[in-house]
Design a protein around this motif. Sequence first.
Motif, short mmCIF file in Angstrom:
data_model
loop_
_atom_site.label_atom_id
_atom_site.label_comp_id
_atom_site.label_asym_id
_atom_site.label_seq_id
_atom_site.Cartn_x
_atom_site.Cartn_y
_atom_site.Cartn_z
N SER A 70 0.84 -1.21 0.00
CA SER A 70 0.00 0.00 0.00
C SER A 70 0.87 1.25 0.00
N GLY A 83 0.29 10.18 -7.18
CA GLY A 83 -0.75 9.19 -7.50
C GLY A 83 -0.54 8.59 -8.88
N SER A 143 -0.19 4.64 -9.82
CA SER A 143 -1.03 4.01 -10.85
C SER A 143 -0.16 3.31 -11.90
N MET A 173 -0.77 0.06 -8.96
CA MET A 173 -1.62 0.24 -7.79
C MET A 173 -2.96 0.86 -8.19
N GLN A 211 -6.40 3.08 -6.66
CA GLN A 211 -6.84 3.89 -5.53
C GLN A 211 -8.00 3.19 -4.83
N TYR A 231 -3.64 3.98 -1.97
CA TYR A 231 -3.52 3.04 -3.10
C TYR A 231 -3.04 1.69 -2.59
#
Length: 203
Positions: free
Chosen positions: A135, A146, A150, A154, A156, A177
């Motif tokens: 995580s 973020g 991604s 990962m 969200q 995430y």
Amino acid sequence: MIIYYGTPAIETERLLLGKFTLTDTQAAFDHWLSDDRVSDNRVSAAHQSVSETRERMNRILSDYESEEFCYWAIKLKESGELIGEIDIYDIEEATGNCEVSYSLGYRWWNKGYGTEALKAVVEFGFRHMNLHKISAAHNTDNPASGRIMSKAGMVQEGTIRDMIRNSKRQYKDCAVYGILQEDYLNKNGEAGRFLIKVCFTAR
């Protein structure tokens, strides 16, 4: 069962991930730990003197004695220049779950280095350590982080209000995430093993 290797050397296309040394102190201070642009996305305040960084570095070096400690310096393969750090922490034996965090010096933002380092550590965590879930979280006012998460696979899972309070005593909402080992292996299969080269020392 989690398999611990400490902090082995990891090589990617453009990066070398490895243990910090005391000689990295000045570069770590100059490149990100003293930079308010970076510390705004961290809980800890920017360092005001290199002695703060030296004290922090000594703690890291001492923690390398534990095989459960996973804390990498991020260096450019071509030049050997130190550009940031990445670590796996809060590893839970009962669940196999953990968290990852990273910081890059401002000069190296938006060049794909954060994504490359995170992909390597995710692969190491799942393929070598046998972790169940990794995580990460970022301040919602830092969407670039973020995008790194991604790109590393990962997804969200939600947003936690006032999750942290930064060095300026401001509360920050964080986007959380995560990625599961099962999902990672189903998506990447055998191909992922060529993303990184891991050098283990004899144990």
